[in-house]
Design an enzyme around this catalytic site. Structure first.
Site, short mmCIF file in Angstrom:
data_model
loop_
_atom_site.label_atom_id
_atom_site.label_comp_id
_atom_site.label_asym_id
_atom_site.label_seq_id
_atom_site.Cartn_x
_atom_site.Cartn_y
_atom_site.Cartn_z
N ASP A 337 -1.55 2.05 107.91
CA ASP A 337 -0.73 3.27 107.71
C ASP A 337 -0.34 3.46 106.41
O ASP A 337 0.12 2.72 105.80
CB ASP A 337 0.45 3.25 108.73
CG ASP A 337 0.58 4.58 109.35
OD1 ASP A 337 0.06 5.61 109.04
OD2 ASP A 337 1.37 4.63 110.39
N HIS A 465 0.66 12.03 105.97
CA HIS A 465 0.30 10.56 106.51
C HIS A 465 -1.11 10.34 106.21
O HIS A 465 -1.87 11.40 106.33
CB HIS A 465 0.33 10.88 108.10
CG HIS A 465 1.63 11.24 108.93
ND1 HIS A 465 2.36 10.67 109.43
CD2 HIS A 465 2.23 12.62 108.69
CE1 HIS A 465 3.49 11.55 109.83
NE2 HIS A 465 3.42 12.46 109.43
#
Length: 590
Positions: A337, A465
């Site tokens: 991530d 993101h």
């Protein structure tokens, strides 16, 4: 999966064959009841209510009946009918009567309000007529009788409702000609051989234990070694690309998830809270709120941006047991991530960097065929329209700059921002969803993120993101199937097996192993009592790239006889030359 008649070149063929199959079934079972039969990806199906359970032997009988209908070369004839005419036509077909009643009330075949006017129409071929919007081929004779095959029988509840009757669903596949059909059937067989669940067990890579729980992966030493190698490579690549590594807890207070909105919008996918000191804590379903907390530990200046935080963060999401699938659909997984906090004037460069970086890493793992999907602003959204336009334009320019084929999913973005989904095609041409670059106008607002601009006033940063591999579990599953378990040398958990022909060569084999290990290779010595050919066969089954065979002559010459897992015999090679060959292969990641 339903398909779009406007975009699927096989739609008419497969839709027509669904009707041909229904006719063939009713010719065998005249008292049978028919439900629905649409074309789907790679084929078609039809649901039936029949007087007995079908067996696999019935499929060949039905196929023969279909070929007879095809050979009659009868036309597919369209007509519109009134509701009363339709009821009369299908008076002995209860599932069709239910559909007709819905159409008469303005409902579609799923019982939902139809978009636009509902017209009741039928298609007829030969003795069979069915409720249908079409389109179809002009005649059955346009179907190549060698281009289709019935594949399987399954149970299916009427309209997907377990409280309704269970029907028998027959699946078929259809292609333009026999060659296309055979190619598709080959791909299916190859996919079975590459199934990561089977290979994971055979190669001792991972397991799932009932004692631990469904959807929770136990990484065995060989699988874990591949993961370590992959993570180490990507970790160093992140550092070179300007990312900073962070770590965050596995749980967080309920208040955090209330602020982020997860408890409002995502609670069904979160596990039940645990009580700690009288407060509710949740296992994290996502890493983003933690990275936001790190950002907020300091007042940020415009000079501090962008900040790129990366983490291998393990998250937990509830998936229905029926949806779990090996490594590719799990309940606990580790995301690679990253979250990028940047100024509006930096957004286009950051999107380009994120996309270029994603392509670089995926290509390093041998994945090089991509399609991008650009999802734009939906009807309900947060953020200013001009921000959406700027973000969407940046995403679009990024995929165009990198000359990626892409499709636009109008209105398909999340309410909090547009995104690029990068889908990858494996060695069999199957599409996998891996990388995502997602704008977020929601969380910066919810958490009150700020930076001080050149005007000494607070401003709201953009937040992006970025998941590159998606999750280590899913990515590993894709790699297993892409390589059929035969990982390239740089990723292989065991890169070479030393095979002494007799016990007299074991000492030399151990010295060679030590030399190769000191050079950074992963090597084992097979000291079992098996014959040489048995040892070679075992190493091949374990898909070890190099088998280094040692006999008396090799020991005397400080050499090894090299066999590759492909079966190629390179003969005796000086040990130094063999090591140089392997090191070059590793360095090039070939």
């Amino acid at each position: 999966m339903p398909v779009d008649p406007n975009n699927d070149p096989y739609y008419r063929l497969r839709h027509s064959l669904a009707h041909v199959m229904a006719q063939a079934v009713l010719e065998i079972f005249p008292e049978g009841k028919v439900a629905i039969g649409p074309p789907i990806e790679n084929g078609f199906y039809y649901d039936f209510d029949l007087p007995r359970a079908l067996t696999p032997d019935d499929l060949s009988t039905i196929e023969a009946g279909m070929r007879q209908i095809v050979a009659r070369d009868v036309p597919f004839l369209f007509r519109e009918v009134s509701a009363d005419e339709a009821r009369q036509l299908f008076h002995d077909q209860p599932y069709k009567l239910e559909l007709i009643d819905g159409l008469a009330q303005g409902l579609d075949e799923n019982g939902e309000t139809a978009k636009g006017d509902t017209v009741i129409s039928t298609y007829r071929q030969d003795t069979f007529e069915d409720l249908c919007r079409g389109p179809h081929l002009e005649r059955t004779g346009q179907i190549d009788p060698a281009s289709f095959k019935l594949m399987s029988i399954a149970g299916a509840y009427w309209r997907g409702d377990e409280k309704r009757p269970q029907l028998q669903r027959i699946y078929g596949t259809a292609w333009n000609d026999q060659a296309e059909l055979e190619q598709y059937l080959w791909r299916l067989e190859e996919a079975k051989k590459r199934d990561h669940r089977r290979l994971g067990k055979e190669l001792d890579l991972y397991s799932i234990s009932d004692e631990v729980g469904a959807g929770l992966i136990l990484w065995h030493p060989k699988g874990a070694m591949i993961r370590v190698i992959a993570e180490d490579f990507a970790r160093q690549a992140h550092l070179k690309a300007g990312y900073e590594w962070v770590f965050s807890p596995h749980i967080g207070r309920a208040h955090l998830w209330e602020t982020s909105g997860h408890l409002e919008f995502y609670k069904e996918s979160m596990y039940a809270p645990m009580d700690i000191d009288g407060e509710a804590y949740y296992a994290k379903p996502m890493n983003c709120p933690f990275h936001i907390q790190i950002y907020q530990t300091h007042m940020r200046s415009y000079r501090d941006l962008p900040r790129r935080y990366a983490e291998y963060g393990t998250v937990y999401r509830y998936e229905l047991s029926g949806a779990l699938h090996g490594l590719t659909r799990v309940r606990g997984f580790t995301q690679d991530d990253a979250h990028i906090f940047c100024r509006p004037d930096q957004v286009e460069e950051e999107i380009g960097r994120a996309l270029e970086f994603s392509l670089y890493v995926l290509r390093a793992f041998g994945l090089s065929d991509f399609t991008a999907y650009l999802s734009t602003r939906p009807e309900k959204y947060v953020g200013a329209p001009e921000d959406w336009e700027r973000a969407t334009a940046a995403l679009e320019r990024a995929v165009e700059t990198h000359q990626l084929p892409y499709q636009v999913d109008e209105g398909g973005g999340a309410f909090y921002g547009p995104k690029i989904d990068l889908k990858v095609y494996d060695a069999l041409g199957r599409e996998w969803q891996l990388s995502t670059i997602q704008f977020d106008f929601n969380l910066p607002e919810r958490f009150g993120l700020e930076y001080i601009g050149e005007d000494n006033q607070p401003h709201r940063p953009y937040m992006v993101h970025r998941a590159l591999m998606g999750s280590m579990e899913r990515f590993f599953g894709v790699l297993i199937e892409h390589y059929a378990g035969a990982f390239p040398l740089w990723l292989a958990p065991v890169q070479a097996v030393l095979i002494p022909i007799t016990d007299a060569q074991i000492a030399y084999a151990e010295r060679v192993r030590q030399q190769l290990v000191e050079a950074g290779l992963r090597v084992e010595v097979d000291t079992s009592r098996d014959r040489m050919q048995g040892k070679i066969r075992r190493a091949q089954l374990q898909k070890v790239p190099y088998m280094l065979i040692i006999g008396k002559k090799e020991e005397e010459a400080s050499a090894v006889a090299v066999r590759l897992r492909s079966g190629e015999d390179l003969g005796a090679i000086p040990l130094d030359a063999c090591l140089a060959r392997m090191q070059e292969e590793i360095a090039n990641r070939t």
